[in-house]
Design a protein around this motif. Structure first.
Motif, PDB file in Angstrom:
ATOM      1  N   ILE A 162     -24.903   8.610   8.818  1.00 52.35           N
ATOM      2  CA  ILE A 162     -24.270   8.552   7.495  1.00 52.35           C
ATOM      3  C   ILE A 162     -23.521   9.852   7.278  1.00 52.35           C
ATOM      4  O   ILE A 162     -24.102  10.937   7.317  1.00 52.35           O
ATOM      5  N   ARG A 163     -22.212   9.739   7.041  1.00 51.09           N
ATOM      6  CA  ARG A 163     -21.382  10.929   6.971  1.00 51.09           C
ATOM      7  C   ARG A 163     -20.457  10.911   5.776  1.00 51.09           C
ATOM      8  O   ARG A 163     -19.904   9.872   5.417  1.00 51.09           O
ATOM      9  N   LEU A 164     -20.265  12.095   5.204  1.00 46.96           N
ATOM     10  CA  LEU A 164     -19.262  12.306   4.165  1.00 46.96           C
ATOM     11  C   LEU A 164     -17.981  12.771   4.840  1.00 46.96           C
ATOM     12  O   LEU A 164     -17.998  13.660   5.704  1.00 46.96           O
ATOM     13  N   VAL A 165     -16.838  12.181   4.470  1.00 39.11           N
ATOM     14  CA  VAL A 165     -15.542  12.572   5.014  1.00 39.11           C
ATOM     15  C   VAL A 165     -14.657  13.030   3.855  1.00 39.11           C
ATOM     16  O   VAL A 165     -14.180  12.219   3.059  1.00 39.11           O
ATOM     17  N   LYS A 166     -14.480  14.342   3.752  1.00 44.92           N
ATOM     18  CA  LYS A 166     -13.589  14.896   2.734  1.00 44.92           C
ATOM     19  C   LYS A 166     -12.155  14.921   3.277  1.00 44.92           C
ATOM     20  O   LYS A 166     -11.902  14.578   4.425  1.00 44.92           O
ATOM     21  N   THR A 167     -11.225  15.340   2.447  1.00 46.31           N
ATOM     22  CA  THR A 167      -9.817  15.234   2.823  1.00 46.31           C
ATOM     23  C   THR A 167      -9.459  16.079   4.050  1.00 46.31           C
ATOM     24  O   THR A 167      -8.666  15.656   4.885  1.00 46.31           O
ATOM     25  N   GLU A 168     -10.055  17.259   4.191  1.00 46.04           N
ATOM     26  CA  GLU A 168      -9.774  18.075   5.371  1.00 46.04           C
ATOM     27  C   GLU A 168     -10.423  17.495   6.613  1.00 46.04           C
ATOM     28  O   GLU A 168      -9.897  17.613   7.720  1.00 46.04           O
ATOM     29  N   ASP A 169     -11.594  16.864   6.436  1.00 47.60           N
ATOM     30  CA  ASP A 169     -12.216  16.162   7.562  1.00 47.60           C
ATOM     31  C   ASP A 169     -11.305  15.023   8.024  1.00 47.60           C
ATOM     32  O   ASP A 169     -11.166  14.765   9.221  1.00 47.60           O
ATOM     33  N   LEU A 170     -10.705  14.339   7.061  1.00 48.03           N
ATOM     34  CA  LEU A 170      -9.810  13.231   7.378  1.00 48.03           C
ATOM     35  C   LEU A 170      -8.622  13.722   8.192  1.00 48.03           C
ATOM     36  O   LEU A 170      -8.157  13.043   9.117  1.00 48.03           O
ATOM     37  N   TRP A 171      -8.120  14.914   7.879  1.00 46.35           N
ATOM     38  CA  TRP A 171      -7.015  15.473   8.644  1.00 46.35           C
ATOM     39  C   TRP A 171      -7.464  15.850  10.059  1.00 46.35           C
ATOM     40  O   TRP A 171      -6.833  15.468  11.046  1.00 46.35           O
ATOM     41  N   VAL A 172      -8.557  16.586  10.155  1.00 47.97           N
ATOM     42  CA  VAL A 172      -9.015  17.091  11.454  1.00 47.97           C
ATOM     43  C   VAL A 172      -9.429  15.956  12.389  1.00 47.97           C
ATOM     44  O   VAL A 172      -9.106  15.960  13.583  1.00 47.97           O
ATOM     45  N   GLU A 173     -10.131  14.969  11.850  1.00 48.91           N
ATOM     46  CA  GLU A 173     -10.694  13.918  12.692  1.00 48.91           C
ATOM     47  C   GLU A 173      -9.765  12.723  12.895  1.00 48.91           C
ATOM     48  O   GLU A 173      -9.907  11.996  13.882  1.00 48.91           O
ATOM     49  N   VAL A 174      -8.821  12.519  11.972  1.00 53.00           N
ATOM     50  CA  VAL A 174      -8.010  11.303  12.035  1.00 53.00           C
ATOM     51  C   VAL A 174      -6.513  11.628  12.046  1.00 53.00           C
ATOM     52  O   VAL A 174      -5.845  11.518  13.070  1.00 53.00           O
ATOM     53  N   VAL A 175      -5.979  12.048  10.913  1.00 49.46           N
ATOM     54  CA  VAL A 175      -4.529  12.175  10.765  1.00 49.46           C
ATOM     55  C   VAL A 175      -3.947  13.196  11.741  1.00 49.46           C
ATOM     56  O   VAL A 175      -2.931  12.943  12.391  1.00 49.46           O
ATOM     57  N   GLY A 176      -4.587  14.353  11.857  1.00 50.71           N
ATOM     58  CA  GLY A 176      -4.075  15.405  12.727  1.00 50.71           C
ATOM     59  C   GLY A 176      -4.120  15.071  14.206  1.00 50.71           C
ATOM     60  O   GLY A 176      -3.494  15.752  15.015  1.00 50.71           O
TER      61      GLY A 176
END
Length: 334
Positions: free
Chosen positions: A150-164
């Motif tokens: 179970i993980r929380l994904v904040k906006t910077e996590d979204l960039w580092v792990e997905v968008v970036g």
């Protein structure tokens, strides 16, 4: 000669070279999307996840069943996404905590396939929300009846792990209009930069690649850092040979060589420091701030070292002038 592109075609059809800090620009655009509230943010998350996972599906609500607390399944249903865009409210923290608990409970009761549950949000994550999240994590440890990550994904996590991590072509589809590099002197070299895959520089099979002659580097007082750049870049010399060989314009190599010579003289008119001259040549090929993009920097090192070694730039030691002519690759000899 192979290849259908002439020099004029290469010049007119060349794609724009993005500014070297293109990643920063896309990151800024990502942050702008993450400032959105409610469904605006949630729609953005769904869009980027659909580009990241090749099997991402966000179920449409169906009557009284709704969407089952699910804002997307991926990796054959093993990853479950719940998403919440911040909504201005006095009780925002309590609303977020309640949302985490309710989305998880609905997902757990209706979807048996997932082993990873991710909650994506741009809302401030306070103590009440964290308490709910940690209670869920503790209830689904590996020893529990249904172990879950179970993980929380904040906006910077979204960039580092997905968008970036997305390919620049995909990023441009998401955020069109990235600025181009200014003052690239050799615009018709851009296809060559694109053709040089420098993600893992290796010597090609059968290629006889030697380091740039130390005598010429010594004669021109190149610093150690420049020598390392050159010796790494020269591993791509066989690919550059092939690029010129496959061009239908037999004069393209000579034209580039003359332009490099002119750029070198211009740079020497400004500074006599070898490293500063080199930097100006790199910028002429790859644009300002080129070092902010590792692949582009490696391509610039390769191209400039290629013309250094073929005696178009910098000075050749007097006793090697005749030798240097014989070392010009056969594919581009003139």
């Amino acid at each position: 000669m192979k290849g259908a592109a002439t020099r004029s075609t290469l010049t007119t059809e060349v794609t724009m070279l993005l500014t070297a800090n293109w990643r920063d620009w896309y990151h800024f655009r990502h942050q702008q999307e993450c400032f959105k509230s409610g469904s605006g943010f949630e729609d953005y998350v769904s869009t980027v996840l659909s580009r990241f996972h090749n099997d991402f599906v966000n179920p449409d609500p169906s009557g009284t069943l709704g969407d089952g607390g699910c804002d997307g399944l991926a990796e054959s249903g093993t990853i479950f996404y719940a998403c919440y865009g911040q909504r201005p409210a006095r009780s925002a923290e309590r609303e977020l905590a309640a949302k985490i608990g309710s989305d998880f409970a609905r997902g757990l009761s209706q979807w048996a396939s997932f082993h990873t549950w991710k909650f994506v949000t741009n809302a401030p994550f306070g103590p009440e929300s964290l308490k709910v999240l940690t209670e869920l994590q503790q209830a689904h440890v590996p020893e529990s009846e249904r172990p879950l990550t179970i993980r929380l994904v904040k906006t910077e996590d979204l960039w580092v792990e997905v968008v970036g991590t997305l390919d620049p072509v995909v990023l441009n589809e998401l955020f069109p209009g990235a600025p181009g590099a200014a003052n690239v002197e050799l615009a018709d070299l851009l296809p060559l930069l694109d053709a040089l895959d420098t993600s893992g520089i290796v010597v090609e099979t059968g290629a006889d690649v030697l380091p740039v002659p130390a005598t010429k580097m010594d004669f021109n007082s190149l610093p150690e850092a420049s020598r390392l750049e050159f010796n790494a870049g020269r591993l791509l010399a066989p690919r550059i040979d092939r690029w010129y060989e496959e061009s239908s314009d037999p004069g393209l190599y000579d034209a580039h060589g003359e332009r490099f010579r002119a750029l070198y003289r211009e740079a020497r008119g400004v500074t006599a420091v070898p490293a500063e001259v080199l930097e100006r040549l790199y910028v002429s090929v790859a644009g300002a701030n080129f070092r902010m993009d590792g692949k582009r920097a490696n391509a610039a090192f390769a191209v400039v070292s290629y013309f250094f070694d073929s005696c178009h730039i910098f000075e050749t030691p007097p006793n090697e002038e005749t030798i240097a002519v014989s070392e010009v690759p056969d594919a581009v000899a003139h």
